[in-house]
Design a protein around this motif. Structure first.
Motif, mmCIF file in Angstrom:
data_model
loop_
_atom_site.group_PDB
_atom_site.id
_atom_site.type_symbol
_atom_site.label_atom_id
_atom_site.label_comp_id
_atom_site.label_asym_id
_atom_site.label_seq_id
_atom_site.Cartn_x
_atom_site.Cartn_y
_atom_site.Cartn_z
ATOM 1 N N THR A 1 -21.249 3.111 -42.537
ATOM 2 C CA THR A 1 -20.311 3.766 -42.961
ATOM 3 C C THR A 1 -19.343 3.981 -41.838
ATOM 4 O O THR A 1 -17.963 5.371 -41.716
ATOM 5 N N PHE A 2 -19.619 3.744 -40.501
ATOM 6 C CA PHE A 2 -18.483 3.838 -39.750
ATOM 7 C C PHE A 2 -17.516 3.046 -39.635
ATOM 8 O O PHE A 2 -17.642 2.095 -40.254
ATOM 9 N N GLY A 38 -15.129 0.013 -39.269
ATOM 10 C CA GLY A 38 -14.717 -1.196 -38.297
ATOM 11 C C GLY A 38 -16.237 -1.930 -38.299
ATOM 12 O O GLY A 38 -15.834 -3.560 -38.494
ATOM 13 N N ALA A 39 -16.935 -1.235 -39.640
ATOM 14 C CA ALA A 39 -18.388 -2.597 -40.126
ATOM 15 C C ALA A 39 -17.753 -2.580 -41.506
ATOM 16 O O ALA A 39 -17.780 -2.124 -42.016
ATOM 17 N N THR A 40 -17.789 -4.505 -41.579
ATOM 18 C CA THR A 40 -17.776 -4.714 -42.330
ATOM 19 C C THR A 40 -18.401 -5.433 -43.348
ATOM 20 O O THR A 40 -18.421 -5.394 -44.898
ATOM 21 N N GLY A 41 -20.191 -5.503 -43.454
ATOM 22 C CA GLY A 41 -21.336 -5.460 -43.908
ATOM 23 C C GLY A 41 -22.121 -5.694 -43.380
ATOM 24 O O GLY A 41 -22.216 -5.633 -41.983
ATOM 25 N N GLY A 42 -23.179 -5.571 -44.480
ATOM 26 C CA GLY A 42 -24.368 -5.837 -43.483
ATOM 27 C C GLY A 42 -25.930 -6.571 -44.271
ATOM 28 O O GLY A 42 -25.796 -6.199 -45.301
ATOM 29 N N ASN A 43 -26.502 -7.348 -43.407
ATOM 30 C CA ASN A 43 -27.136 -8.398 -44.446
ATOM 31 C C ASN A 43 -29.402 -8.117 -43.816
ATOM 32 O O ASN A 43 -29.201 -7.860 -42.217
ATOM 33 N N ILE A 44 -29.903 -7.371 -44.494
ATOM 34 C CA ILE A 44 -31.661 -6.844 -44.354
ATOM 35 C C ILE A 44 -31.850 -8.615 -44.167
ATOM 36 O O ILE A 44 -32.555 -9.226 -44.687
ATOM 37 N N VAL A 45 -32.866 -9.058 -42.511
ATOM 38 C CA VAL A 45 -33.199 -10.399 -42.502
ATOM 39 C C VAL A 45 -34.663 -10.120 -43.142
ATOM 40 O O VAL A 45 -35.847 -9.064 -43.228
ATOM 41 N N ASP A 46 -34.449 -10.651 -44.792
ATOM 42 C CA ASP A 46 -36.124 -9.865 -45.622
ATOM 43 C C ASP A 46 -37.856 -11.259 -44.702
ATOM 44 O O ASP A 46 -36.998 -11.445 -43.402
ATOM 45 N N ARG A 47 -38.233 -10.493 -44.785
ATOM 46 C CA ARG A 47 -39.758 -11.457 -44.199
ATOM 47 C C ARG A 47 -39.860 -12.497 -45.041
ATOM 48 O O ARG A 47 -40.658 -12.526 -43.524
ATOM 49 N N ALA A 48 -39.658 -13.712 -45.218
ATOM 50 C CA ALA A 48 -39.424 -14.719 -45.769
ATOM 51 C C ALA A 48 -38.608 -15.062 -43.900
ATOM 52 O O ALA A 48 -38.818 -16.137 -43.697
ATOM 53 N N ALA A 49 -37.496 -14.753 -44.362
ATOM 54 C CA ALA A 49 -36.639 -15.447 -42.891
ATOM 55 C C ALA A 49 -37.780 -14.833 -41.447
ATOM 56 O O ALA A 49 -36.714 -15.588 -40.754
ATOM 57 N N THR A 50 -37.941 -13.922 -41.439
ATOM 58 C CA THR A 50 -37.776 -12.632 -40.236
ATOM 59 C C THR A 50 -39.355 -14.252 -39.563
ATOM 60 O O THR A 50 -39.497 -14.785 -38.338
ATOM 61 N N ALA A 51 -40.303 -14.394 -40.689
ATOM 62 C CA ALA A 51 -41.489 -16.013 -40.762
ATOM 63 C C ALA A 51 -40.802 -16.884 -39.867
ATOM 64 O O ALA A 51 -41.468 -17.803 -39.423
ATOM 65 N N ARG A 52 -39.996 -17.832 -40.613
ATOM 66 C CA ARG A 52 -39.435 -19.189 -40.133
ATOM 67 C C ARG A 52 -39.074 -18.486 -38.428
ATOM 68 O O ARG A 52 -38.677 -19.209 -38.020
ATOM 69 N N LEU A 53 -38.225 -17.267 -38.120
ATOM 70 C CA LEU A 53 -37.513 -16.991 -36.633
ATOM 71 C C LEU A 53 -38.555 -17.245 -35.975
ATOM 72 O O LEU A 53 -38.592 -17.720 -35.193
ATOM 73 N N LEU A 54 -40.014 -16.688 -36.328
ATOM 74 C CA LEU A 54 -41.093 -16.401 -35.136
ATOM 75 C C LEU A 54 -41.276 -18.223 -35.506
ATOM 76 O O LEU A 54 -42.941 -18.170 -35.102
ATOM 77 N N GLU A 55 -41.763 -19.457 -36.582
ATOM 78 C CA GLU A 55 -42.277 -19.929 -36.825
ATOM 79 C C GLU A 55 -42.463 -21.309 -35.132
ATOM 80 O O GLU A 55 -43.483 -21.608 -35.235
ATOM 81 N N PRO A 56 -41.565 -20.932 -34.577
ATOM 82 C CA PRO A 56 -41.030 -22.104 -33.094
ATOM 83 C C PRO A 56 -42.162 -21.725 -32.489
ATOM 84 O O PRO A 56 -42.974 -22.411 -31.729
#
Length: 342
Positions: A108-109, A111-129
């Motif tokens: 709603t502000f 200057g913000a052009t888009g939004g993306n929710i990081v899903d559970r699978a993507a969050t798990a991949r970020l923590l894999e290392p």
């Protein structure tokens, strides 16, 4: 009968004798003038090699500085295009609803052009290392992320967005990456300053080397300057002849060094493009960025070549002029011979 034959002989008209051809004079041909300064002397070749090496090093340094600046600007642009909303888990919080509400509120502000929710699978991949594979997010209090794309030229009001998120979702935290951007800008500026300093040092070394090499080459041809000056040649004529000679040498040397540097960057960029997604290329890209210097880098190489040629030419002219001035002083006062020759 003899009389009749004699009469007939007298009656026959005799042809006039052919004029004898005079031998042609050989045409005088002007012998072509040879160069005043021998074009194949040892000092000329040595000077050309020195100019080529220093030009190659200067062009490599310039290309490296251009690569660092381009990579830093790319990193800064990528970070500045996105902000992150982090929502910490809570027992009384519906995570999926909170993620959607945070995204909708941020959009709603202006200057913000888009939004993306990081899903559970993507969050798990970020923590894999760090946590390994097969991670169950329900067993760990792992925060969830919402990535908001913003307009770099017209960013939103981060303070107002942070306040609105805190009022609606107390567990939300807005990270606008200002700290990382400031650190990256400082690192990029420091790296560019170091690279510029190295370029100045290399260029200063090249200047001094070219000056001393040019003077050394001219000292070996001092007798030519003296003979030309004694027979009446003007100082401007002698200086122009030496200037042309050293201009050719400097153009060849600087051209060779600059072309080798440009070829190096072209081959490095080609190798990088052909070996993408390999460990060697990934490490080199992470450390040095892309081996492409763009049109600005190649124009910089051309500018360095021109500067080297002009510098060498001016050095040769000034050195010859000074040599002729010293010769005139020695002729006026022979007692100064030892002083100026030393």
């Amino acid at each position: 009968m003899s009389e009749s034959r004699t009469k007939r002989t007298h009656e026959v008209p005799q042809e006039p004798p052919e004029p004898q051809q005079q031998p042609r004079r050989t045409e005088m041909r002007v012998r072509p003038m040879g160069p005043i300064v021998p074009s194949t002397n040892v000092s000329g070749h040595a000077l050309m090699c020195v100019i080529a090496i220093m030009s190659f090093l200067a062009c490599l340094t310039l290309g490296g500085v251009s690569m660092v600046r381009a990579t830093a600007q790319s990193w800064q642009s990528q970070i500045s295009r996105e902000i992150t909303i982090q929502i910490k888990p809570d027992d009384n919080l519906d995570m999926e609803k909170a993620l959607a509400d945070a995204r909708d509120l941020a959009l709603t502000f202006s200057g913000a052009t888009g939004g993306n929710i990081v899903d559970r699978a993507a969050t798990a991949r970020l923590l894999e290392p760090w946590l390994g594979e097969g991670l169950d997010l329900d067993e760990l209090p792992v925060p969830r992320l919402v990535i908001i794309t913003i307009d770099e030229n017209n960013p939103p009001d981060f303070a107002a967005m942070r306040k609105a998120l805190t009022e609606i979702i107390p567990q939300a935290f807005l990270d606008d990456h200002r700290t990382w951007v400031d650190r990256l800008v400082a690192m990029a500026n420091t790296t560019a300053m170091i690279g510029t300093g190295v370029l100045v040092l290399v260029f200063s070394t090249m200047v001094l080397t070219v000056i001393f090499a040019t003077r050394g080459a001219l000292s070996g041809n001092r007798h030519i300057v003296e003979v030309l000056h004694f027979v009446g040649a003007e100082a401007g004529f002698v200086a122009s002849e030496f200037q042309k000679h050293f201009l050719r040498i400097s153009l060849k040397g600087a051209g060779a060094g600059g072309l080798l540097a440009a070829l190096f960057f072209a081959l490095a960029g080609y190798w990088q493009s052909r070996t993408l997604a390999t460990p060697e290329t990934d490490q080199a890209t992470a450390l040095f960025g892309t081996f492409t210097i763009g049109y600005g880098g190649y124009l910089g190489i051309l500018a360095i070549m021109i500067v080297i040629a002009v510098l060498t030419t001016l050095t040769a002219r000034l050195t010859v002029t000074r040599t002729i001035y010293e010769i005139d002083l020695i002729r006026s006062d022979p007692g100064r011979t030892d002083t100026y020759q030393s």
